[in-house]
Motif scaffolding. Structure first.
Motif, PDB file in Angstrom:
ATOM      1  N   ALA A 182      19.700   4.029  -2.192  1.00 18.87           N
ATOM      2  CA  ALA A 182      20.215   5.277  -1.638  1.00 18.87           C
ATOM      3  C   ALA A 182      19.267   5.794  -0.551  1.00 18.87           C
ATOM      4  O   ALA A 182      18.059   5.556  -0.606  1.00 18.87           O
ATOM      5  N   PRO A 183      19.807   6.511   0.428  1.00 19.90           N
ATOM      6  CA  PRO A 183      18.971   7.007   1.532  1.00 19.90           C
ATOM      7  C   PRO A 183      17.749   7.796   1.089  1.00 19.90           C
ATOM      8  O   PRO A 183      16.669   7.644   1.666  1.00 19.90           O
ATOM      9  N   VAL A 184      17.888   8.626   0.066  1.00 21.77           N
ATOM     10  CA  VAL A 184      16.751   9.433  -0.371  1.00 21.77           C
ATOM     11  C   VAL A 184      15.649   8.556  -0.955  1.00 21.77           C
ATOM     12  O   VAL A 184      14.451   8.814  -0.760  1.00 21.77           O
ATOM     13  N   ILE A 185      16.026   7.469  -1.627  1.00 21.82           N
ATOM     14  CA  ILE A 185      15.031   6.547  -2.187  1.00 21.82           C
ATOM     15  C   ILE A 185      14.389   5.740  -1.069  1.00 21.82           C
ATOM     16  O   ILE A 185      13.168   5.511  -1.069  1.00 21.82           O
ATOM     17  N   ARG A 186      15.193   5.296  -0.098  1.00 22.08           N
ATOM     18  CA  ARG A 186      14.633   4.580   1.055  1.00 22.08           C
ATOM     19  C   ARG A 186      13.581   5.440   1.758  1.00 22.08           C
ATOM     20  O   ARG A 186      12.522   4.938   2.144  1.00 22.08           O
ATOM     21  N   ARG A 187      13.898   6.712   1.899  1.00 25.33           N
ATOM     22  CA  ARG A 187      12.956   7.626   2.554  1.00 25.33           C
ATOM     23  C   ARG A 187      11.630   7.672   1.799  1.00 25.33           C
ATOM     24  O   ARG A 187      10.559   7.636   2.402  1.00 25.33           O
ATOM     25  N   ASP A 188      11.701   7.760   0.469  1.00 20.67           N
ATOM     26  CA  ASP A 188      10.485   7.808  -0.346  1.00 20.67           C
ATOM     27  C   ASP A 188       9.674   6.521  -0.203  1.00 20.67           C
ATOM     28  O   ASP A 188       8.439   6.557  -0.135  1.00 20.67           O
ATOM     29  N   ILE A 189      10.360   5.387  -0.171  1.00 20.21           N
ATOM     30  CA  ILE A 189       9.647   4.108  -0.082  1.00 20.21           C
ATOM     31  C   ILE A 189       9.016   3.938   1.298  1.00 20.21           C
ATOM     32  O   ILE A 189       7.869   3.487   1.417  1.00 20.21           O
ATOM     33  N   TRP A 190       9.732   4.323   2.356  1.00 23.52           N
ATOM     34  CA  TRP A 190       9.128   4.233   3.688  1.00 23.52           C
ATOM     35  C   TRP A 190       7.949   5.181   3.822  1.00 23.52           C
ATOM     36  O   TRP A 190       6.952   4.868   4.502  1.00 23.52           O
ATOM     37  N   ALA A 191       8.027   6.348   3.195  1.00 22.53           N
ATOM     38  CA  ALA A 191       6.897   7.280   3.207  1.00 22.53           C
ATOM     39  C   ALA A 191       5.693   6.656   2.507  1.00 22.53           C
ATOM     40  O   ALA A 191       4.548   6.797   2.962  1.00 22.53           O
ATOM     41  N   ALA A 192       5.953   5.936   1.406  1.00 23.81           N
ATOM     42  CA  ALA A 192       4.864   5.262   0.687  1.00 23.81           C
ATOM     43  C   ALA A 192       4.256   4.158   1.550  1.00 23.81           C
ATOM     44  O   ALA A 192       3.031   3.983   1.583  1.00 23.81           O
ATOM     45  N   ILE A 193       5.096   3.402   2.258  1.00 25.23           N
ATOM     46  CA  ILE A 193       4.591   2.340   3.134  1.00 25.23           C
ATOM     47  C   ILE A 193       3.735   2.939   4.247  1.00 25.23           C
ATOM     48  O   ILE A 193       2.681   2.391   4.606  1.00 25.23           O
ATOM     49  N   ALA A 194       4.157   4.073   4.784  1.00 30.79           N
ATOM     50  CA  ALA A 194       3.365   4.742   5.815  1.00 30.79           C
ATOM     51  C   ALA A 194       2.011   5.177   5.274  1.00 30.79           C
ATOM     52  O   ALA A 194       0.985   5.075   5.965  1.00 30.79           O
ATOM     53  N   LYS A 195       1.976   5.648   4.031  1.00 27.80           N
ATOM     54  CA  LYS A 195       0.706   6.033   3.407  1.00 27.80           C
ATOM     55  C   LYS A 195      -0.190   4.814   3.214  1.00 27.80           C
ATOM     56  O   LYS A 195      -1.404   4.885   3.435  1.00 27.80           O
ATOM     57  N   LEU A 196       0.404   3.702   2.797  1.00 28.44           N
ATOM     58  CA  LEU A 196      -0.371   2.472   2.626  1.00 28.44           C
ATOM     59  C   LEU A 196      -0.960   2.028   3.964  1.00 28.44           C
ATOM     60  O   LEU A 196      -2.127   1.627   4.040  1.00 28.44           O
ATOM     61  N   LYS A 197      -0.161   2.112   5.018  1.00 26.66           N
ATOM     62  CA  LYS A 197      -0.654   1.755   6.346  1.00 26.66           C
ATOM     63  C   LYS A 197      -1.814   2.654   6.750  1.00 26.66           C
ATOM     64  O   LYS A 197      -2.845   2.172   7.259  1.00 26.66           O
ATOM     65  N   ALA A 198      -1.664   3.955   6.521  1.00 21.71           N
ATOM     66  CA  ALA A 198      -2.722   4.897   6.880  1.00 21.71           C
ATOM     67  C   ALA A 198      -4.009   4.610   6.119  1.00 21.71           C
ATOM     68  O   ALA A 198      -5.104   4.883   6.613  1.00 21.71           O
ATOM     69  N   GLY A 199      -3.865   4.042   4.930  1.00 26.94           N
ATOM     70  CA  GLY A 199      -5.036   3.686   4.122  1.00 26.94           C
ATOM     71  C   GLY A 199      -5.626   2.339   4.475  1.00 26.94           C
ATOM     72  O   GLY A 199      -6.588   1.907   3.833  1.00 26.94           O
ATOM     73  N   GLY A 200      -5.045   1.653   5.467  1.00 23.38           N
ATOM     74  CA  GLY A 200      -5.603   0.384   5.919  1.00 23.38           C
ATOM     75  C   GLY A 200      -5.057  -0.844   5.227  1.00 23.38           C
ATOM     76  O   GLY A 200      -5.584  -1.945   5.420  1.00 23.38           O
ATOM     77  N   GLN A 201      -3.988  -0.692   4.432  1.00 22.80           N
ATOM     78  CA  GLN A 201      -3.408  -1.840   3.734  1.00 22.80           C
ATOM     79  C   GLN A 201      -2.702  -2.764   4.720  1.00 22.80           C
ATOM     80  O   GLN A 201      -1.881  -2.319   5.526  1.00 22.80           O
ATOM     81  N   SER A 202      -3.001  -4.051   4.681  1.00 22.52           N
ATOM     82  CA  SER A 202      -2.290  -5.045   5.488  1.00 22.52           C
ATOM     83  C   SER A 202      -0.949  -5.334   4.829  1.00 22.52           C
ATOM     84  O   SER A 202      -0.893  -5.568   3.612  1.00 22.52           O
ATOM     85  N   ILE A 203       0.128  -5.337   5.626  1.00 17.19           N
ATOM     86  CA  ILE A 203       1.479  -5.467   5.078  1.00 17.19           C
ATOM     87  C   ILE A 203       2.328  -6.373   5.968  1.00 17.19           C
ATOM     88  O   ILE A 203       2.323  -6.239   7.192  1.00 17.19           O
ATOM     89  N   LEU A 204       3.056  -7.279   5.325  1.00 14.81           N
ATOM     90  CA  LEU A 204       4.126  -8.044   5.969  1.00 14.81           C
ATOM     91  C   LEU A 204       5.417  -7.614   5.304  1.00 14.81           C
ATOM     92  O   LEU A 204       5.557  -7.734   4.082  1.00 14.81           O
ATOM     93  N   VAL A 205       6.363  -7.088   6.084  1.00 14.83           N
ATOM     94  CA  VAL A 205       7.561  -6.512   5.486  1.00 14.83           C
ATOM     95  C   VAL A 205       8.822  -7.088   6.123  1.00 14.83           C
ATOM     96  O   VAL A 205       8.931  -7.199   7.337  1.00 14.83           O
ATOM     97  N   VAL A 206       9.757  -7.465   5.265  1.00 15.02           N
ATOM     98  CA  VAL A 206      11.097  -7.889   5.676  1.00 15.02           C
ATOM     99  C   VAL A 206      12.056  -6.754   5.351  1.00 15.02           C
ATOM    100  O   VAL A 206      12.075  -6.261   4.215  1.00 15.02           O
TER     101      VAL A 206
END
Length: 228
Positions: free
Chosen positions: A162-186
């Motif tokens: 659902a859109p609201v859940i997608r929003r939460d997950i993308w927000a989490a990915i943005a936080k991980l990026k800000a913390g320096g986590q290396s990510i490969l995402v499909v």
């Protein structure tokens, strides 16, 4: 030096060739998007990295070390964390048990995971099969983080949610990026994927056809390589 580097990878399912020279790399602290239409080789590429798909030729290096040909569990222990397509949480374990089962010493702890995904704290004693699809995806990401990976790989992180859940997950990915986590995402949701990705690779028929910064993937290129 790249953290993960694939060079001219060719992979097979039995006698059928699926990858025809895939090349890509992920640098430390970078978010890289792997894109392409359905059936173009994205999940096969991830399977090749983890030793789940037979590599015929090419090179796969992680932290400067050749990992092609190693067993999947050995590859994972080098510091790669996978959130697979379809989530695949342990259904008859609780949220807490799913997380603890994957734990390795490091920065990511149960406390930190539930701070990232507060819903998991609320559901900590529920069995995974009772969770919604979005909660299971949060659990799958949290379980991968509990391995304290140097590189987190997300395969279709928000598909079917659902859109609201997608929003939460993308927000989490943005936080991980800000913390320096290396990510490969499909992922297929370009409006959410491109703003968080530093660079993009696009696959077509099992080969790399585009590489560049997110802003270089113009609407014309999106239509050419990703349009339906």
């Amino acid at each position: 030096m790249s953290l993960l580097e694939l060079e001219k990878v060719e992979s097979f399912y039995g006698a059928s060739q699926a990858l025809f020279g895939v090349s890509l790399d992920v640098k430390e602290g970078e978010v890289v998007a792997l894109m392409g239409r359905n059936g173009m080789g994205k999940t096969t590429t991830i399977g090749s990295v983890f030793g789940l798909v037979r590599l015929h030729s090419g090179s796969i290096r992680f932290a400067g070390r050749e990992i092609a040909g190693q067993r999947p569990h050995r590859i994972a222990r080098l510091g790669l964390g996978l959130v697979p397509e379809g989530r695949r949480c342990f259904p008859n374990l609780t949220v807490s048990e799913n997380l603890v089962a994957a734990a390795r010493a490091g920065e990511w702890t149960f406390k930190k995971v539930v701070e990232l995904f507060p819903r998991l704290a609320e559901r900590r004693d529920q069995y995974a099969f009772t969770l919604s699809g979005g909660e299971q995806q949060m659990l799958a990401i949290g379980r991968a983080l509990m391995t304290n990976p140097r590189l987190l790989i997300l395969d279709e992180a928000t598909e079917g949610l659902a859109p609201v859940i997608r929003r939460d997950i993308w927000a989490a990915i943005a936080k991980l990026k800000a913390g320096g986590q290396s990510i490969l995402v499909v992922d297929k949701t370009l409006s959410e994927l491109l703003p968080v990705a530093d660079r993009c690779f696009v696959l077509e028929k099992g080969t790399t056809v585009f590489e560049g910064p997110s802003e270089a993937l113009t609407p014309e290129l999106q239509d050419r390589y990703l349009g339906v």
